[in-house]
Scaffold this motif. Structure first.
Motif: not given
Length: 135
Positions: A11-22
């Motif tokens: 079973i799968s669940v989803d979300d999202h994340v906003m990040i910054a990086h180099s």
């Protein structure tokens, strides 16, 4: 040991994340510069058979676990995040971080055999990692 006739459920669940990086080094081209990324994250839970409730894992609990792990990364510059010190925060490394945090957050006696974390960088590129869990 898995029998040839033991069904394996996921079973799968989803979300999202906003990040910054180099991403340092010539290998990463323009991504060497500080930039933002929105990663669509899915967590897939796997078990042999189903639990006593007829599920792999409670969807609400799975969704909450993923959200709680991602909360520590949301709107953060991973270059400054203590868990990414001396690491290059590629999508693969972010997947591994999320997977290990999720594995630690699972309740005792979860009965799961594996956890997979996938992250879509954009519609045509994704990374994932699978962690085998002792149950």
């Amino acid at each position: 040991m898995t029998s040839a006739h033991t069904p394996v459920f996921r079973i799968s669940v989803d979300d999202h994340v906003m990040i910054a990086h180099s991403l340092p080094g010539d290998f990463f081209g323009p991504a060497q510069q500080l930039h933002g990324a929105t990663l669509a994250i899915s967590a897939t839970f796997e078990r042999e058979g189903l639990d006593e409730h007829g599920v792999v894992i409670d969807i609400g609990m799975a969704t909450s676990l993923l959200s709680e792990v991602l909360d520590d990364l949301r709107y953060r510059n991973l270059d400054e995040h203590p868990d990414f010190t001396h690491k290059i925060s590629t999508t693969e490394v972010v997947c591994q971080h999320v997977a290990m945090q999720m594995a630690q957050a699972l309740p005792d006696q979860h009965g799961l055999r594996a956890l997979e974390i996938a992250a879509d960088e954009h519609p045509r590129a994704r990374a994932s990692v699978r962690v085998e869990l002792g149950h």
